[in-house]
Write a protein that holds these residues in place. Sequence first.
Motif, PDB file in Angstrom:
ATOM      1  N   ARG A 107       0.473 -15.128  -7.904  1.00  0.00           N
ATOM      2  CA  ARG A 107      -0.127 -13.951  -7.247  1.00  0.00           C
ATOM      3  C   ARG A 107       0.849 -13.431  -6.198  1.00  0.00           C
ATOM      4  NH1 ARG A 107      -4.016 -13.242  -2.616  1.00  0.00           N
ATOM      5  NH2 ARG A 107      -4.079 -15.512  -2.385  1.00  0.00           N
ATOM      6  N   TYR A 108       1.084 -12.122  -6.185  1.00  0.00           N
ATOM      7  CA  TYR A 108       1.984 -11.495  -5.214  1.00  0.00           C
ATOM      8  C   TYR A 108       1.169 -10.930  -4.056  1.00  0.00           C
ATOM      9  CZ  TYR A 108       5.315 -11.811  -9.062  1.00  0.00           C
ATOM     10  OH  TYR A 108       6.113 -12.278 -10.079  1.00  0.00           O
ATOM     11  N   VAL A 109       1.614 -11.204  -2.835  1.00  0.00           N
ATOM     12  CA  VAL A 109       0.835 -10.797  -1.662  1.00  0.00           C
ATOM     13  C   VAL A 109       1.586  -9.840  -0.744  1.00  0.00           C
ATOM     14  CG1 VAL A 109      -0.694 -12.808  -1.647  1.00  0.00           C
ATOM     15  CG2 VAL A 109       1.524 -12.950  -0.473  1.00  0.00           C
ATOM     16  N   GLY A 110       2.815  -9.455  -1.107  1.00  0.00           N
ATOM     17  CA  GLY A 110       3.535  -8.455  -0.334  1.00  0.00           C
ATOM     18  C   GLY A 110       4.048  -8.977   1.007  1.00  0.00           C
ATOM     19  N   ASN A 111       4.114  -8.068   1.967  1.00  0.00           N
ATOM     20  CA  ASN A 111       4.699  -8.385   3.267  1.00  0.00           C
ATOM     21  C   ASN A 111       3.652  -9.011   4.187  1.00  0.00           C
ATOM     22  OD1 ASN A 111       5.983  -8.481   5.727  1.00  0.00           O
ATOM     23  ND2 ASN A 111       6.970  -6.503   5.510  1.00  0.00           N
ATOM     24  N   THR A 112       3.387 -10.289   3.994  1.00  0.00           N
ATOM     25  CA  THR A 112       2.408 -10.975   4.837  1.00  0.00           C
ATOM     26  C   THR A 112       2.966 -11.287   6.227  1.00  0.00           C
ATOM     27  OG1 THR A 112       3.087 -13.081   3.824  1.00  0.00           O
ATOM     28  CG2 THR A 112       1.139 -11.987   2.919  1.00  0.00           C
ATOM     29  N   SER A 113       4.277 -11.169   6.383  1.00  0.00           N
ATOM     30  CA  SER A 113       4.850 -11.350   7.719  1.00  0.00           C
ATOM     31  C   SER A 113       4.359 -10.250   8.652  1.00  0.00           C
ATOM     32  CB  SER A 113       6.378 -11.340   7.633  1.00  0.00           C
ATOM     33  OG  SER A 113       6.960 -11.410   8.916  1.00  0.00           O
ATOM     34  N   LYS A 114       4.397  -8.994   8.173  1.00  0.00           N
ATOM     35  CA  LYS A 114       3.944  -7.900   9.037  1.00  0.00           C
ATOM     36  C   LYS A 114       2.433  -7.926   9.223  1.00  0.00           C
ATOM     37  CE  LYS A 114       3.366  -3.523   8.181  1.00  0.00           C
ATOM     38  NZ  LYS A 114       3.502  -2.074   7.870  1.00  0.00           N
ATOM     39  N   THR A 115       1.679  -8.256   8.160  1.00  0.00           N
ATOM     40  CA  THR A 115       0.234  -8.312   8.340  1.00  0.00           C
ATOM     41  C   THR A 115      -0.155  -9.441   9.284  1.00  0.00           C
ATOM     42  OG1 THR A 115      -0.009  -9.604   6.294  1.00  0.00           O
ATOM     43  CG2 THR A 115      -0.315  -7.238   6.127  1.00  0.00           C
TER      44      THR A 115
END
Length: 531
Positions: A478-486
């Motif tokens: 599953r890809y979750v994108g930019n979780t660092s910014k969230t």
Amino acid sequence: MPVITVINQNRIIPCPTGSNLMKILRDAGVFLEAPCSGLGTCGKCRVQVVSGKIPDPAPDEKRHLSADDLARGIRLSCMVQVMNDMSIKLQTHSKTTPVLTDGYLPDFYPDRLSDGFGIAVDLGTTTIAMSLVGLHSGREIGHASAINGQHRYGLDVLSRINWECMHGEEGIYELQSAVIDSINHMLEDLYRQFNILKTQINEIVISANCTMTHMLLGEDARGIGKAPYQPIFLSSQTRNAHQIGLNTGENTILYCLPQVSSYIGGDIVAGICACQLKQSAGNRLFLDIGTNGELVLSCNGKLISCSCAAGPALEGMNIQCGMRAAEGAIEDIQIQQGEVSLQTIQNSSPVGLCGSGILAAVRELNRNHYIKKNGAFLSPEALPDQDPRRKILHFIQKKKEVVLCHDPEIVITQNDIRQVQLAKGAILSGVTSLLNYAGISPDKLDEVIVAGQFGSHLPASSLTGTGLLPQELEDKIRYVGNTSKTGAYLALLSSSKRTEMETLAHEMEYLELSQMPNYQEIFLESLQFPQ
């Protein structure tokens, strides 16, 4: 005093006799790819010398440049001394880079609402993504993204740490100034776009790896790059944003997320919090893949982490036709009966191979049996005359290569395969070691969560088709994108999420792979391609 004329930028740059060409161009703000930070090992900082006398090429240049390149005046700028007036044309590409700004966001209660505005920042080694948030509502009002200005000191953290080692306090200041300037340009764009004052910014939250956090704050990062790999701090940091040079009000607060270790940083803590791994049942693996691979295994909420040096190949570096993930970069490839189909970022004409492209190329070469299990190319002469693989597999100047594109010529070399092997061996050996430590097999994993810029361009088949991950995990990704910014956004708006991240960083177990039993054997086995 000699002058350098940059023909394709219509610029004239004066410089002292004997100056290094790359340094002069970099100081003048001219963009050059320089993954090796000017050490002459990557071969990316190419320029064409149109006029002017320069010294003969050094051995390092000859290793990267063909006889035809040299005949056309192509040189590595980091290896050239300016002795008199010269005219040059830049050979590197400065197309736009799409930066991943969105990521998975869980439900949460925003208890830090107030007047004014806040900024949530993912400060990556390669790119920076920023959100402007209205603190009265908690909503994102706007966003900005940019390339991290530290790229001119190297494209990976170790190159930048090496810059500090070579230049001491001056190097620390240069790296801090570069990233501060990048953030300030983004802030100024947001101020203009939304007609707000810098004094209205109450707080900035930064999510970054340990090295980037040190360099942003002007702290000495040299200890991170050598044993015992000791940073100045691991805890969260609260500073006055204006005092470190950020273009904010005098009372704006800067908060940097906590770190787990030198190589499991606040960006990973942010991702773990955003994906709620601590609260998840079952076995889940979190991956953030880049120059350094960060892995976290959650076994019913018990978190175990490790990091591995994947090298720059998965970001398109140390690859003959490699480039960063910018417009025109090949991001996916299909090979059928010796015919090649290319997919590029923004559907532009192909320019080179970014990390996902090189991984897709190796996947296809492995699937179509161009390479052996050990990664060696087949010999074209050993194939039947009518074998379709002969169309693109060639033996040129005593070297085997696969030609993906003729205009421009984009190839995959044996060294490219080896670079991917080292990267995939590092990641797979980390996954295997984590699973062994926890006493579970790959088929017992319920989910594999892939975060970050690299994963956004990456089909699951490339991860399993190259053996970077076991084949049985392909349907669990599953890809979750930019979780660092969230994660930075969560910390900006929620005291409980901020406290949760502090707790996660303190409690998360970290494994040093080099000290794991039988790690060397696991790594060597992980180098093999699945066939």
